[in-house]
Design a protein around this motif. Structure first.
Motif, PDB file in Angstrom:
ATOM      1  N   UNK A  20      11.038  50.887  10.424  1.00 61.69           N
ATOM      2  CA  UNK A  20      12.303  50.160  10.520  1.00 61.69           C
ATOM      3  C   UNK A  20      12.087  48.711  10.946  1.00 61.69           C
ATOM      4  N   UNK A  21      11.242  48.466  11.945  1.00 60.19           N
ATOM      5  CA  UNK A  21      11.024  47.085  12.389  1.00 60.19           C
ATOM      6  C   UNK A  21      10.362  46.229  11.296  1.00 60.19           C
ATOM      7  N   UNK A  22       9.334  46.738  10.585  1.00 64.60           N
ATOM      8  CA  UNK A  22       8.809  45.938   9.470  1.00 64.60           C
ATOM      9  C   UNK A  22       9.858  45.645   8.404  1.00 64.60           C
ATOM     10  N   UNK A  23      10.752  46.613   8.172  1.00 63.77           N
ATOM     11  CA  UNK A  23      11.846  46.395   7.219  1.00 63.77           C
ATOM     12  C   UNK A  23      12.745  45.243   7.686  1.00 63.77           C
ATOM     13  N   UNK A  24      13.106  45.256   8.969  1.00 62.60           N
ATOM     14  CA  UNK A  24      13.947  44.186   9.523  1.00 62.60           C
ATOM     15  C   UNK A  24      13.223  42.845   9.421  1.00 62.60           C
ATOM     16  N   UNK A  25      11.939  42.840   9.761  1.00 66.80           N
ATOM     17  CA  UNK A  25      11.120  41.626   9.704  1.00 66.80           C
ATOM     18  C   UNK A  25      11.098  41.053   8.289  1.00 66.80           C
ATOM     19  N   UNK A  26      10.834  41.904   7.299  1.00 67.51           N
ATOM     20  CA  UNK A  26      10.759  41.431   5.914  1.00 67.51           C
ATOM     21  C   UNK A  26      12.110  40.953   5.411  1.00 67.51           C
ATOM     22  N   UNK A  27      13.169  41.669   5.781  1.00 72.78           N
ATOM     23  CA  UNK A  27      14.516  41.301   5.351  1.00 72.78           C
ATOM     24  C   UNK A  27      14.908  39.934   5.916  1.00 72.78           C
ATOM     25  N   UNK A  28      14.666  39.723   7.197  1.00 72.35           N
ATOM     26  CA  UNK A  28      15.035  38.456   7.822  1.00 72.35           C
ATOM     27  C   UNK A  28      14.246  37.292   7.218  1.00 72.35           C
ATOM     28  N   UNK A  55      23.168  35.616   7.284  1.00 69.25           N
ATOM     29  CA  UNK A  55      23.397  36.603   8.345  1.00 69.25           C
ATOM     30  C   UNK A  55      24.302  37.727   7.851  1.00 69.25           C
ATOM     31  N   UNK A  56      25.351  37.370   7.091  1.00 70.58           N
ATOM     32  CA  UNK A  56      26.251  38.394   6.564  1.00 70.58           C
ATOM     33  C   UNK A  56      25.512  39.321   5.594  1.00 70.58           C
ATOM     34  N   UNK A  57      24.646  38.746   4.737  1.00 68.37           N
ATOM     35  CA  UNK A  57      23.857  39.566   3.826  1.00 68.37           C
ATOM     36  C   UNK A  57      22.881  40.443   4.604  1.00 68.37           C
ATOM     37  N   UNK A  58      22.328  39.913   5.681  1.00 66.29           N
ATOM     38  CA  UNK A  58      21.416  40.689   6.529  1.00 66.29           C
ATOM     39  C   UNK A  58      22.118  41.934   7.068  1.00 66.29           C
ATOM     40  N   UNK A  59      23.316  41.773   7.586  1.00 69.84           N
ATOM     41  CA  UNK A  59      24.051  42.910   8.154  1.00 69.84           C
ATOM     42  C   UNK A  59      24.382  43.953   7.091  1.00 69.84           C
ATOM     43  N   UNK A  60      24.696  43.482   5.902  1.00 65.73           N
ATOM     44  CA  UNK A  60      24.991  44.416   4.813  1.00 65.73           C
ATOM     45  C   UNK A  60      23.741  45.181   4.403  1.00 65.73           C
ATOM     46  N   UNK A  61      22.629  44.442   4.196  1.00 70.27           N
ATOM     47  CA  UNK A  61      21.390  45.061   3.726  1.00 70.27           C
ATOM     48  C   UNK A  61      20.749  45.935   4.786  1.00 70.27           C
ATOM     49  N   UNK A  62      21.028  45.660   6.057  1.00 69.38           N
ATOM     50  CA  UNK A  62      20.452  46.448   7.145  1.00 69.38           C
ATOM     51  C   UNK A  62      20.792  47.923   6.985  1.00 69.38           C
ATOM     52  N   UNK A  63      22.014  48.203   6.617  1.00 68.48           N
ATOM     53  CA  UNK A  63      22.417  49.594   6.401  1.00 68.48           C
ATOM     54  C   UNK A  63      22.146  50.051   4.970  1.00 68.48           C
ATOM     55  N   UNK A  64      22.392  49.177   4.004  1.00 70.05           N
ATOM     56  CA  UNK A  64      22.264  49.555   2.586  1.00 70.05           C
ATOM     57  C   UNK A  64      20.830  49.861   2.191  1.00 70.05           C
ATOM     58  N   UNK A  65      19.871  49.072   2.696  1.00 66.76           N
ATOM     59  CA  UNK A  65      18.494  49.159   2.218  1.00 66.76           C
ATOM     60  C   UNK A  65      17.528  49.707   3.254  1.00 66.76           C
ATOM     61  N   UNK A  66      18.028  50.343   4.291  1.00 64.11           N
ATOM     62  CA  UNK A  66      17.155  50.843   5.360  1.00 64.11           C
ATOM     63  C   UNK A  66      16.110  51.808   4.810  1.00 64.11           C
ATOM     64  N   UNK A  67      14.939  51.917   5.455  1.00 64.94           N
ATOM     65  CA  UNK A  67      13.881  52.818   4.978  1.00 64.94           C
ATOM     66  C   UNK A  67      14.371  54.248   4.802  1.00 64.94           C
ATOM     67  N   UNK A  68      13.764  54.931   3.854  1.00 66.94           N
ATOM     68  CA  UNK A  68      14.218  56.277   3.498  1.00 66.94           C
ATOM     69  C   UNK A  68      14.161  57.236   4.678  1.00 66.94           C
ATOM     70  N   UNK A  69      13.167  57.086   5.544  1.00 66.78           N
ATOM     71  CA  UNK A  69      13.029  58.006   6.670  1.00 66.78           C
ATOM     72  C   UNK A  69      13.987  57.700   7.810  1.00 66.78           C
TER      73      UNK A  69
END
Length: 746
Positions: A20-28, A55-69
């Motif tokens: 999850x943290x690498x996902x957040x890092x890459x997204x930001x 920032x708005x796109x970040x909040x949307x993608x945080x839930x939409x694209x979160x890692x499968x696990x």
């Protein structure tokens, strides 16, 4: 002028050890945002700032694209003024506060890892233990929290320089993947003979050679050992069945891919989705005519239990074998599966001809999960690997922590804190000493993992249950006794997030009734705090007590008495003895025993070799195209009573008239579905309730569930059924916990 914005986001859920943290890092970084992400004891904390749109796109993608696990259970967002961060970083975690992390279930090898596994140029080519932050072992290797390598069974494997570089690289998908390893630093696979001596050569190639020669190979999986033979090899399958003392209970089959699965069973979109899901459960599916499977795999069954590989080891084994593989539990019948190497080499030495083994310990024994598509939805029949220990959310929080000890068969326990209900993996029959030890140790392990110290302990009313005895031995807590069938309905309510009240229909084997009789065909008015018995199947004697469970013909005698016009079942068995015993036997309203009676009547099964066999085989025997039915009389007094004997007598009359037994079996199913619907309609008029919850082990029967649910919906009822936890006693602990929590709120 660009408008800048800052938000602080706290994420709770399954966000540790899943990338999850690498996902957040890459997204930001992709969105050009600054800030940091760090882990804390409750989840992940994110500080992010930058352009408003980013920032708005970040909040949307945080839930939409979160890692499968990952699974986001709760988001807290606080808006503030930009702090002037430069760049985005993964910061050190905050260890303060009580630990309340969630532990991910074990997860099948992901597509990225499978590509590397098959790539001769990759350094992990052919590595049986390949994984990343998005897949691999989790629950079965975790010894404690926080989820760090030192607190897993990978602690003894130091990372090589290349793995360490990946582990510390925020841009790598193996960043902080605790089980990370490669051929240079990971576990070692070995092949041993039946005496425990290591064999030379490539272990997988050696195992395949033995399998092709008809030998039984014990294979160490994620949660324990399996016993493997080729699924089409009748001599090998029969030998395995004999050595395990498993007379007739079906074996499951592992197939390499969906193409192999489609050669054995009917695979629709839902089945394909289940087979390829990250949980990789055993999926019960209709068998194709002429499927190339040995007769001893599933004797007489119209269904097969299929699963796809859940580890790289199994992918490699299936690829070399190039045919489906029986994977039976690594045990002698009724024992828990072996999960420790020394125990497997000792206990399975008389069964396995060889052992495909490795040196990564399994900390928690975990069986394969079992699911079944029914009525267009999925019902979990055994919740274990791939699902446990991920929590279920209660509709309302529990005021105090709860431990629920469940039942004795299909045992699970459940720990609750707040809205999180942690239902354990399937444990089994507590009458086995080793299983009882697993139950007791499992409770302590969950308490440590999730930091829960129960103040309330819920248990079944039955004083003889080993789970009840264990509950009563726990000092310094409030004990809450819960009636078995109320717990069934509460489990269904919790599974559906519904508080009730509902009309509850519980059809099962038996449960201890407050009146001292054996309940099992019950109509209740129930919510999460209380229940009222509104009706039941008419009680009949259970000749010989538990002997009638093992010998279904006794229930045929109990239902028909002397009214058996020359039926074969009466000639095959000591009928008079059963009638003599009936007068002093316990009374039961059990739907399971009703199924037993019809099963033996039709000559399908007089004696059983495993729990529920008669009911399972009666469903298998029924002609699903038959729409005829039988009628059961309904009486109203203080309680509504359905005459199950009418269904048995109607079946006996058809049998005497020469009607095909498959037609009779179907008419019995239809008749019971009709009777349940009529009873619910009558009770709706008395109570005003129009929602019905269906629970109990008998509702594992797809034919009965589908026909009952369809009839109820046609009559205008809202139908609740189990989806995430089993309708059998594996769901009892959740129901007990939900009731204890609800009563604590009143």
């Amino acid at each position: 002028m660009t408008t800048l914005k800052r938000v602080d986001v706290h994420v709770e859920g399954i966000v540790h050890g899943v990338g999850f943290r690498p996902f957040v890092y890459s997204l930001a970084r992709r969105l050009g945002l600054a800030g940091r992400v760090r882990r804390d004891v409750n989840g992940v904390h994110i500080e992010v700032e930058g352009a408003l749109a980013g920032v708005e796109e970040f909040l949307t993608a945080l839930e939409r694209d979160a890692p499968a696990l990952s699974e986001i259970r709760h988001l807290t967002i606080v808006r503030g003024e930009p702090a002037g961060h430069s760049g985005f970083t993964i910061a050190a975690g905050d260890p303060s506060g009580p630990l309340r992390p969630l532990v991910s279930a074990d997860t099948a090898t992901c597509d990225d890892c499978l590509r590397e596994l098959a790539d001769p140029a990759d350094r992990r080519h052919g590595h049986p233990f390949i994984d990343c932050a998005g897949c691999g072992p989790r629950f079965t290797i975790v010894r404690g929290v926080p989820y760090e390598r030192t607190l897993t069974t990978m602690a003894g494997f130091g990372m090589c320089q290349a793995c360490a570089a990946e582990y510390h690289d925020p841009g790598d998908r193996r960043f902080h993947a605790q089980p990370i390893c490669c051929p240079a630093c990971g576990p070692r696979l070995r092949l041993h003979d039946a005496r425990g001596a290591e064999l030379c050569g490539d272990p997988i190639a050696g195992a395949v050679t033995l399998l092709r020669a008809g030998r039984v190979v014990a294979v160490k999986g994620l949660g324990g050992f399996h016993l493997a033979v080729p699924a089409a090899d009748e001599p090998a399958t029969a030998a395995l069945r004999g050595r395990k003392h498993r007379e007739e209970k079906p074996f499951s089959i592992m197939v390499a891919d969906l193409a192999q699965a489609r050669r054995l069973c009917e695979i629709d979109d839902l089945a394909a989705e289940l087979l390829t899901s990250r949980a990789r459960p055993i999926v019960l599916l209709p068998r194709l005519p002429g499927a190339p499977v040995a007769p001893s795999v599933a004797p007489g069954d119209r269904s097969l239990g299929l699963m796809l590989p859940d580890t790289a080891l199994h992918h490699l084994l299936l690829a070399q074998l190039a045919e489906p593989l029986v994977l039976a539990g690594g045990n002698v019948s009724d024992e828990p599966a072996a999960h420790e190497d020394a125990d497997a080499l000792t206990r399975l030495s008389g069964i396995a001809d060889a052992f495909l083994i490795h040196d990564r310990p399994i900390h928690v024994r975990t069986d394969d999960s079992v699911v079944r598509p029914m009525a267009g939805e999925v019902t979990v029949l055994r919740r274990a690997r791939g699902y446990a220990p991920e929590p279920l959310a209660l509709r309302r929080p529990a005021p105090r922590p709860v431990l629920a000890c469940g039942a004795d068969l299909d045992s699970t326990f459940c720990l609750v804190e707040g809205r999180r209900a942690f239902v354990s993996q399937h444990i089994g029959d507590l009458e086995n000493r080793e299983t009882l030890r697993s139950f007791v140790e499992g409770i302590e392990h969950f308490r440590g993992l999730f930091g829960i110290r129960p103040q309330i302990v819920a248990h079944d009313l039955h004083p003889g249950y080993l789970s009840t005895r264990h509950a009563m031995e726990i000092p310094g807590v409030e004990h809450v006794a819960v009636q078995h069938h109320h717990a069934h309905i509460a489990s269904c309510l919790a599974d559906n997030g519904d508080p009730g009240p509902v009309l509850g229909v519980v059809l099962d084997g038996l449960g201890h009734g407050p009146d001292g009789t054996l309940w099992g065909g019950e109509f209740l008015r129930a919510d999460l705090t209380s229940f009222e018995r509104l009706g039941h199947l008419a009680q009949v004697p259970q000749p010989g007590g538990t002997a009638a469970v093992r010998q279904p013909w006794r229930m045929t005698a109990a239902y028909l008495g002397d009214d058996h016009p020359g039926l074969a079942v009466a000639r095959r068995n000591p009928w008079a003895e059963a009638l003599r015993l009936a007068s002093g036997s316990p009374l039961t309203s059990s739907a399971g025993r009703l199924f037993d009676a019809v099963c033996a009547l039709l000559g399908v099964r007089d004696k059983i070799t495993y729990e529920g066999q008669a009911a399972i085989e009666l469903e298998e025997h029924a002609d699903p195209s038959e729409r005829g039915t039988y009628e059961a009389a309904m009486h109203r007094g203080d309680l509504l009573v359905l005459e199950g004997a009418d269904l048995v007598r109607a079946a006996a009359a058809d049998l005497a008239a020469g009607v095909d037994t498959r037609v009779i079996a179907a008419r019995f199913h239809n008749g019971l579905a009709d009777a349940v619907t009529r009873a619910c309609d009558t009770l709706r008029q008395a109570t005003g309730l129009s929602a019905v919850a269906l629970s109990g082990g008998v509702f594992q029967n797809a034919l009965l569930l589908e026909r009952t649910a369809a009839r109820l919906r046609a009559a205008g009822f809202r139908v609740l059924r189990h989806v995430r936890v089993p309708p059998n006693d594996g769901g009892i602990s959740l129901g007990q916990a939900a009731i204890a929590a609800a009563r604590d709120r009143t």
